[in-house]
Design a protein around this motif. Structure first.
Motif, PDB file in Angstrom:
ATOM      1  N   THR A  54      14.112  -5.240  13.302  1.00 21.09           N
ATOM      2  CA  THR A  54      15.824  -4.975  13.180  1.00 21.09           C
ATOM      3  C   THR A  54      16.309  -4.912  11.844  1.00 21.09           C
ATOM      4  OG1 THR A  54      16.358  -6.898  13.761  1.00 21.09           O
ATOM      5  CG2 THR A  54      15.748  -5.452  15.641  1.00 21.09           C
ATOM      6  N   PHE A  55      15.800  -5.854  10.994  1.00 20.63           N
ATOM      7  CA  PHE A  55      16.460  -6.108   9.611  1.00 20.63           C
ATOM      8  C   PHE A  55      15.748  -4.792   8.830  1.00 20.63           C
ATOM      9  CE2 PHE A  55      17.126 -11.021   9.832  1.00 20.63           C
ATOM     10  CZ  PHE A  55      18.481 -10.632  10.656  1.00 20.63           C
ATOM     11  N   LEU A  56      14.703  -4.440   8.991  1.00 16.02           N
ATOM     12  CA  LEU A  56      14.161  -3.159   8.268  1.00 16.02           C
ATOM     13  C   LEU A  56      14.994  -2.099   8.458  1.00 16.02           C
ATOM     14  CD1 LEU A  56      11.904  -2.013   6.568  1.00 16.02           C
ATOM     15  CD2 LEU A  56      10.686  -1.664   8.502  1.00 16.02           C
ATOM     16  N   ILE A  57      15.135  -1.729   9.781  1.00 14.93           N
ATOM     17  CA  ILE A  57      15.892  -0.401  10.244  1.00 14.93           C
ATOM     18  C   ILE A  57      17.433  -0.600   9.657  1.00 14.93           C
ATOM     19  CG2 ILE A  57      17.204   0.908  11.967  1.00 14.93           C
ATOM     20  CD1 ILE A  57      14.704  -0.120  13.868  1.00 14.93           C
ATOM     21  N   SER A  58      18.106  -1.812  10.076  1.00 14.49           N
ATOM     22  CA  SER A  58      19.469  -2.219   9.438  1.00 14.49           C
ATOM     23  C   SER A  58      19.303  -2.142   7.786  1.00 14.49           C
ATOM     24  CB  SER A  58      20.105  -3.255  10.136  1.00 14.49           C
ATOM     25  OG  SER A  58      19.272  -4.259   9.605  1.00 14.49           O
ATOM     26  N   SER A  59      18.382  -2.381   7.188  1.00 17.37           N
ATOM     27  CA  SER A  59      18.558  -2.626   5.656  1.00 17.37           C
ATOM     28  C   SER A  59      18.762  -0.947   5.329  1.00 17.37           C
ATOM     29  CB  SER A  59      17.206  -3.242   5.325  1.00 17.37           C
ATOM     30  OG  SER A  59      16.208  -2.477   5.319  1.00 17.37           O
ATOM     31  N   LEU A  60      18.549  -0.119   5.904  1.00 12.48           N
ATOM     32  CA  LEU A  60      18.518   1.286   5.476  1.00 12.48           C
ATOM     33  C   LEU A  60      20.223   1.186   5.121  1.00 12.48           C
ATOM     34  CD1 LEU A  60      17.116   3.440   8.179  1.00 12.48           C
ATOM     35  CD2 LEU A  60      16.476   3.470   5.749  1.00 12.48           C
ATOM     36  N   GLY A  61      21.042   0.543   5.996  1.00 11.46           N
ATOM     37  CA  GLY A  61      22.357   0.418   5.659  1.00 11.46           C
ATOM     38  C   GLY A  61      22.683  -0.443   4.458  1.00 11.46           C
ATOM     39  N   MET A  62      21.908  -1.532   4.405  1.00 13.59           N
ATOM     40  CA  MET A  62      22.155  -2.319   3.256  1.00 13.59           C
ATOM     41  C   MET A  62      21.822  -1.628   1.818  1.00 13.59           C
ATOM     42  SD  MET A  62      20.626  -6.243   2.400  1.00 13.59           S
ATOM     43  CE  MET A  62      21.606  -7.081   3.507  1.00 13.59           C
ATOM     44  N   ALA A  63      20.771  -0.883   2.127  1.00 18.62           N
ATOM     45  CA  ALA A  63      20.152  -0.207   0.875  1.00 18.62           C
ATOM     46  C   ALA A  63      21.235   0.842   0.339  1.00 18.62           C
ATOM     47  CB  ALA A  63      18.824   0.547   1.140  1.00 18.62           C
ATOM     48  N   LEU A  64      21.618   1.583   1.297  1.00 19.53           N
ATOM     49  CA  LEU A  64      22.530   2.766   0.931  1.00 19.53           C
ATOM     50  C   LEU A  64      23.755   2.118   0.361  1.00 19.53           C
ATOM     51  CD1 LEU A  64      22.058   5.302   3.780  1.00 19.53           C
ATOM     52  CD2 LEU A  64      21.143   5.370   1.524  1.00 19.53           C
ATOM     53  N   GLY A  65      24.414   1.100   1.006  1.00 22.98           N
ATOM     54  CA  GLY A  65      25.409   0.288   0.701  1.00 22.98           C
ATOM     55  C   GLY A  65      25.447  -0.304  -0.667  1.00 22.98           C
ATOM     56  N   ILE A  66      24.560  -0.948  -1.099  1.00 23.40           N
ATOM     57  CA  ILE A  66      24.280  -1.658  -2.342  1.00 23.40           C
ATOM     58  C   ILE A  66      24.094  -0.407  -3.431  1.00 23.40           C
ATOM     59  CG2 ILE A  66      22.854  -2.979  -3.983  1.00 23.40           C
ATOM     60  CD1 ILE A  66      22.608  -4.838  -1.598  1.00 23.40           C
ATOM     61  N   GLY A  67      23.380   0.614  -3.115  1.00 20.76           N
ATOM     62  CA  GLY A  67      22.995   1.726  -4.035  1.00 20.76           C
ATOM     63  C   GLY A  67      24.443   2.288  -4.252  1.00 20.76           C
ATOM     64  N   GLY A  68      25.142   2.684  -3.126  1.00 19.92           N
ATOM     65  CA  GLY A  68      26.421   3.449  -3.355  1.00 19.92           C
ATOM     66  C   GLY A  68      27.278   2.681  -3.977  1.00 19.92           C
ATOM     67  N   SER A  69      27.550   1.154  -3.750  1.00 17.98           N
ATOM     68  CA  SER A  69      28.420   0.401  -4.226  1.00 17.98           C
ATOM     69  C   SER A  69      28.361   0.159  -5.905  1.00 17.98           C
ATOM     70  CB  SER A  69      28.564  -1.003  -3.574  1.00 17.98           C
ATOM     71  OG  SER A  69      28.742  -0.906  -2.107  1.00 17.98           O
ATOM     72  N   SER A  70      26.838   0.418  -6.175  1.00 15.23           N
ATOM     73  CA  SER A  70      26.963   0.021  -7.519  1.00 15.23           C
ATOM     74  C   SER A  70      27.548   1.411  -8.246  1.00 15.23           C
ATOM     75  CB  SER A  70      25.380   0.175  -7.861  1.00 15.23           C
ATOM     76  OG  SER A  70      25.146   0.172  -9.504  1.00 15.23           O
ATOM     77  N   ILE A  71      27.470   2.388  -7.476  1.00 19.48           N
ATOM     78  CA  ILE A  71      28.092   3.786  -8.170  1.00 19.48           C
ATOM     79  C   ILE A  71      29.502   3.520  -8.097  1.00 19.48           C
ATOM     80  CG2 ILE A  71      28.320   6.123  -7.921  1.00 19.48           C
ATOM     81  CD1 ILE A  71      25.489   6.258  -6.432  1.00 19.48           C
ATOM     82  N   ILE A  72      30.058   2.860  -6.890  1.00 17.69           N
ATOM     83  CA  ILE A  72      31.587   2.791  -6.720  1.00 17.69           C
ATOM     84  C   ILE A  72      31.969   1.996  -7.669  1.00 17.69           C
ATOM     85  CG2 ILE A  72      33.169   1.971  -4.986  1.00 17.69           C
ATOM     86  CD1 ILE A  72      31.385   3.082  -2.734  1.00 17.69           C
ATOM     87  N   SER A  73      31.373   0.858  -7.802  1.00 16.21           N
ATOM     88  CA  SER A  73      31.987  -0.121  -8.810  1.00 16.21           C
ATOM     89  C   SER A  73      31.968   0.202 -10.251  1.00 16.21           C
ATOM     90  CB  SER A  73      31.035  -1.435  -8.957  1.00 16.21           C
ATOM     91  OG  SER A  73      31.232  -1.964  -7.805  1.00 16.21           O
ATOM     92  N   ARG A  74      30.953   0.991 -10.795  1.00 15.21           N
ATOM     93  CA  ARG A  74      30.930   1.791 -12.198  1.00 15.21           C
ATOM     94  C   ARG A  74      32.121   2.912 -12.154  1.00 15.21           C
ATOM     95  NH1 ARG A  74      26.112   3.922 -12.562  1.00 15.21           N
ATOM     96  NH2 ARG A  74      25.361   3.184 -10.825  1.00 15.21           N
ATOM     97  N   ALA A  75      32.135   3.771 -11.069  1.00 12.77           N
ATOM     98  CA  ALA A  75      33.185   4.775 -11.243  1.00 12.77           C
ATOM     99  C   ALA A  75      34.859   4.297 -11.199  1.00 12.77           C
ATOM    100  CB  ALA A  75      32.806   5.389  -9.609  1.00 12.77           C
ATOM    101  N   LEU A  76      34.807   3.049 -10.428  1.00 13.40           N
ATOM    102  CA  LEU A  76      36.253   2.453 -10.546  1.00 13.40           C
ATOM    103  C   LEU A  76      36.481   1.760 -11.742  1.00 13.40           C
ATOM    104  CD1 LEU A  76      36.415   0.733  -7.078  1.00 13.40           C
ATOM    105  CD2 LEU A  76      37.608   2.598  -7.701  1.00 13.40           C
ATOM    106  N   GLY A  77      35.472   1.219 -12.406  1.00 14.74           N
ATOM    107  CA  GLY A  77      35.557   0.897 -13.928  1.00 14.74           C
ATOM    108  C   GLY A  77      35.825   1.993 -14.636  1.00 14.74           C
ATOM    109  N   ALA A  78      35.298   3.111 -14.603  1.00 14.46           N
ATOM    110  CA  ALA A  78      35.336   4.102 -15.380  1.00 14.46           C
ATOM    111  C   ALA A  78      36.668   5.000 -14.972  1.00 14.46           C
ATOM    112  CB  ALA A  78      34.189   5.066 -15.536  1.00 14.46           C
ATOM    113  N   ASN A  79      37.476   4.569 -14.020  1.00  8.54           N
ATOM    114  CA  ASN A  79      38.624   4.952 -13.403  1.00  8.54           C
ATOM    115  C   ASN A  79      38.330   6.437 -13.066  1.00  8.54           C
ATOM    116  OD1 ASN A  79      41.677   5.123 -12.834  1.00  8.54           O
ATOM    117  ND2 ASN A  79      42.094   6.319 -14.977  1.00  8.54           N
TER     118      ASN A  79
END
Length: 450
Positions: A61-86
């Protein structure tokens, strides 16, 4: 008070790490306590075989749900840098794409799990008498996995916004609800493994309901229909960064398969149950170190996006220092209190006899793991997918799996337990080398704003 996204680039690193890490640690603590108490309940109220069954099912179940964690962390890295760059528009479009990708992939995985349930359970080690309780637990939990995937994705985005207290609450809600429902379904109604599974699935949904409320009423990221349009450039960036997390969880799944089969060969269902207790303690005891790592990610990502490299370097050294001290304290507690800890999980005399020493061995190198965790997290926060992937896979993939395949042939069950600290030491050495080189090349000699 919650930290706004702009304050990630202005407040002192120590204050930021406290404000980010403490709520993250508390949230992970409650999530870990949830899993821990769940294991205690099934062990005491159903039996040690139930612990083995849960140990087989949870990695699936963690393997399947880790799709969400993976997309979350991958996207959040982009979001953090995008917010930092305004660049707020890119942050919004990234979040919209995250939601669609998480939901689609989770549903596909769940349908596959339902259709091939027997084959999947056998693959993950549901051997002998473990199969029946494992299947009884697996099917109901699987229906709740899409909600868990969306929760894991949404939680990382909440932290990327600089609102760790809401992320903490999102992790506390399912912990409380699952514990209460466990008591009702297992103890009072005597529904056994089905009751444990039902409690787990309902708790996933309650977490999802809170996160949905947050993004509707409290989030800075107010989405419109245009933000849900798939952007393949953003999808590619999310996937490349998120693949680091998913690959790690995928390797953990492979490790679980190898471990469960190896333990069954050398010690039967009994040894699978022993590792079930150890794995829960690994999730629970290391919560402060994981909290520091989670708190570090948005701080490092935002400041890297804003090109404030001196602040990034300070966040690395401070996080490693704090996490290292916490890990040392945890190891000393395990060293002294292993016997009473194990006695909480089971009344089985064999398990009480074997598990404490195994627990001490597995935790033996924990004082140094902060370097490996923070080092791998830095490369992910900085958007450097390849080194992040390789460093993330060093412990389980490059060292632990080969060691478990080899050492038990010579040392039996002891070979399994000793593989863990050896893998910790080797992976820490490798990560320390690459992190030091990166800090010397990119961060130490760079000037903020350049």
């Amino acid at each position: 008070m919650a930290v706004s996204s702009t304050e990630l680039g202005t407040l002192s690193i120590k204050d930021l790490l406290i404000k980010q890490s403490v709520p993250a640690s508390i949230g992970i603590l409650f999530m870990s306590v949830n899993i821990l108490i769940d294991t205690i309940f099934v062990g005491q109220w159903i039996g040690s075989l139930a612990i083995a069954a849960v140990s087989v099912v949870l990695p699936i179940t963690f393997l399947i749900s880790s799709l969400g964690m993976a997309l979350g962390i991958g996207g959040s890295s982009i979001i953090s840098r995008a917010l930092g760059a305004n660049n707020r528009e890119k942050a919004l479009h990234t979040f919209g794409n995250q939601i669609l990708m998480t939901l689609g992939l989770a549903l596909i995985s769940v349908f596959g799990g339902l259709f091939y349930s027997d084959e999947v359970l056998l693959l993950f080690g549901a051997n002998g008498a473990i199969m029946e309780p494992a299947k009884e637990f697996f099917i109901p939990v699987l229906y709740g996995v899409p909600f868990l995937a969306l929760c894991m994705m949404g939680n990382t985005v909440i932290r990327a916004e600089g609102k760790p207290k809401f992320a903490m609450i999102a992790m506390i809600i399912p912990a409380f609800s699952n514990i209460i429902l466990d008591i009702v379904f297992i103890k009072l109604l005597n529904w056994g493994m089905f009751g444990a599974a039902l409690a787990t699935s309902i708790s996933y949904f309650m977490c999802f309901a809170f996160i949905l409320w947050f993004f509707i009423f409290k989030s800075e990221l107010r989405l419109h229909l245009k933000h849900y349009l798939l952007d393949f450039k953003i999808i590619s960036e999310i996937t490349s960064l998120g693949f680091v997390t998913f690959a790690r969880q995928g390797v953990v799944a492979i490790l679980s398969i190898i471990l469960n089969h190896t333990l069954f060969v050398y010690g039967g269902e009994h040894s699978v149950a022993v590792y079930g207790i150890i794995s829960r303690m690994l999730m629970f005891a290391l919560f402060p170190i994981l909290g520091v790592t989670q708190g570090f990610l948005p701080v490092a990502g935002y400041n890297y996006g804003a090109k404030k490299y001196v602040r990034v370097s300070e966040s690395i050294s401070t996080s490693i220092k704090w996490a290292g001290v916490l890990a040392t304290i945890i190891f000393l507690v395990i060293l002294v209190l292993a016997e009473p800890i194990v006695a909480v999980f089971s009344n089985d005399a064999d398990i009480i006899k074997e598990t404490p020493n195994a627990l001490r061995i597995v935790f033996a190198a924990s004082p140094i793991i902060a370097i490996q965790l923070i080092g791998a997290a830095y490369f992910q926060a900085a958007g450097k997918a390849i080194p992040a992937l390789l460093l993330t896979l060093t412990k389980q993939g490059f060292f632990l799996i080969p060691l478990i395949l080899v050492l038990p042939n010579y040392y039996g069950i002891f070979g399994v337990w000793i593989s863990f600290p050896i893998a910790d030491i080797l992976s820490t050495i490798v990560t320390a080398f690459f992190l030091k080189r990166e800090m010397n090349r990119k961060l130490t000699h760079a000037q903020d704003g350049i």
